[in-house]
Write a protein that holds these residues in place. Sequence first.
Motif, PDB file in Angstrom:
ATOM      1  N   ARG A 181       8.391  -1.952   9.215  1.00 45.45           N
ATOM      2  CA  ARG A 181       8.104  -1.412   7.907  1.00 45.45           C
ATOM      3  C   ARG A 181       9.441  -0.929   7.267  1.00 45.45           C
ATOM      4  N   ASP A 182      10.509  -0.394   7.976  1.00 44.67           N
ATOM      5  CA  ASP A 182      11.663  -0.261   7.103  1.00 44.67           C
ATOM      6  C   ASP A 182      12.251  -1.455   6.764  1.00 44.67           C
ATOM      7  N   SER A 183      11.965  -2.469   6.876  1.00 43.60           N
ATOM      8  CA  SER A 183      12.664  -3.796   6.374  1.00 43.60           C
ATOM      9  C   SER A 183      12.070  -4.359   5.270  1.00 43.60           C
ATOM     10  N   LEU A 184      10.804  -3.913   4.981  1.00 45.73           N
ATOM     11  CA  LEU A 184       9.716  -4.697   3.908  1.00 45.73           C
ATOM     12  C   LEU A 184      10.208  -5.017   2.581  1.00 45.73           C
ATOM     13  N   GLU A 185      11.248  -4.034   2.053  1.00 46.16           N
ATOM     14  CA  GLU A 185      11.680  -4.181   0.832  1.00 46.16           C
ATOM     15  C   GLU A 185      13.151  -4.694   1.010  1.00 46.16           C
ATOM     16  N   ALA A 186      13.582  -5.288   2.229  1.00 45.83           N
ATOM     17  CA  ALA A 186      14.889  -6.126   2.363  1.00 45.83           C
ATOM     18  C   ALA A 186      14.620  -7.441   2.843  1.00 45.83           C
ATOM     19  N   TYR A 187      14.590  -7.734   4.181  1.00 46.46           N
ATOM     20  CA  TYR A 187      14.427  -9.072   4.733  1.00 46.46           C
ATOM     21  C   TYR A 187      13.035  -9.543   4.213  1.00 46.46           C
ATOM     22  N   TRP A 188      11.833  -8.935   4.229  1.00 47.57           N
ATOM     23  CA  TRP A 188      10.777  -9.254   3.852  1.00 47.57           C
ATOM     24  C   TRP A 188       9.979  -9.241   2.527  1.00 47.57           C
ATOM     25  N   LYS A 189      11.122  -8.977   1.552  1.00 46.22           N
ATOM     26  CA  LYS A 189      11.081  -8.601   0.024  1.00 46.22           C
ATOM     27  C   LYS A 189      10.053  -9.912  -0.504  1.00 46.22           C
ATOM     28  N   ASN A 190      10.474 -11.044   0.005  1.00 49.62           N
ATOM     29  CA  ASN A 190       9.704 -12.037  -0.919  1.00 49.62           C
ATOM     30  C   ASN A 190       8.302 -12.129  -0.308  1.00 49.62           C
ATOM     31  N   ALA A 191       7.852 -11.667   0.622  1.00 48.73           N
ATOM     32  CA  ALA A 191       6.587 -11.579   1.071  1.00 48.73           C
ATOM     33  C   ALA A 191       5.842 -10.175   0.715  1.00 48.73           C
TER      34      ALA A 191
END
Length: 318
Positions: A181-191
């Motif tokens: 959850r703490d990386s949803l707007e980082a590594y996972w931002k395109n998904a």
Amino acid sequence: MCYSAQIRADYTKLVREYGAVMSLDEFAQLYAHDAGKQRPKTPKAMDDGFAGARTPAGQDIVAKIQQWHAEEMQTLDDELRTQGARLKAAEDALAHRPTQKARNEVRIAGNRIERARARLEDLHRTSLLPRDSRIFPGVYAPVIVSEQGQRVIKPMRYQCRLAGKPARNDALYPGTYNARRDSLEAYWKNAFGHTHGVVVVQSFYEHVPRHAMEHRSLHAGEKAENVVLEFRSEPPRDLLIACLWSEWEGPDGRLLSFAAISDEPPVEVAAAGHDRCIVPIRPENLDAWLNPDPSDLAGLYRILDDREPVHLEYAESA
């Protein structure tokens, strides 16, 4: 990190209970016999879910699956003959002159024969066992997504390769079967905020240090030991696990893959000694999750916070 889960792969129930339609084209592409393509890693329950298909499209998928099975059976039969000859040669060598090399050959050949026989038995078996629905990273599962407002079931690999990322990331970042959850707007931002799904699971598994599960410190000289715990809701029920997915295309072809979102654990999981947990969302939030508004990420976080109220019990997995 949820390294394994027992999925719901009964297509009839998924369609009936969740109002989804099967993307038969995607399943046909998955099972297609393209030149140089390896057999996709699919759980037996996912393959057998097509047994008894009545439509031409469904029957075509059954034929593709049976072709993969026939090829695998032939390979296993060849392996049994090869390892049988190897075992006999090693046993003859042992009878003539006992050596460590011969003993190793007997052990290796015996293990390979046992594995090949077990796999053949699985391919021939018609009744399903609980382990037939279990997925691990790299294995495909049916995922519910939304297309033009319609819930659709597609087969996806459990380990997400984001669009535009190199294929080597699968090995470089093996933990991408879970999206923190703490990386949803980082590594996972395109998904995150764009391509959401759910996978329906009945239980999930975690590696937990034994001393943490037992609520104690390591003894002097004691080495840490991991145990596998199975978490299951009580009473038993399906869990809609929040996922992100991606469609990847490259020199190796096309890949649909997904990752389960993980967050801080509920009390029961933390008490078992684990620090992360996948997120079950409420059925009433399903459409809002599957049809995300990228301009309202706060609303998506609220869905993750408004978790399905379930009581999880755990037991050490055999």
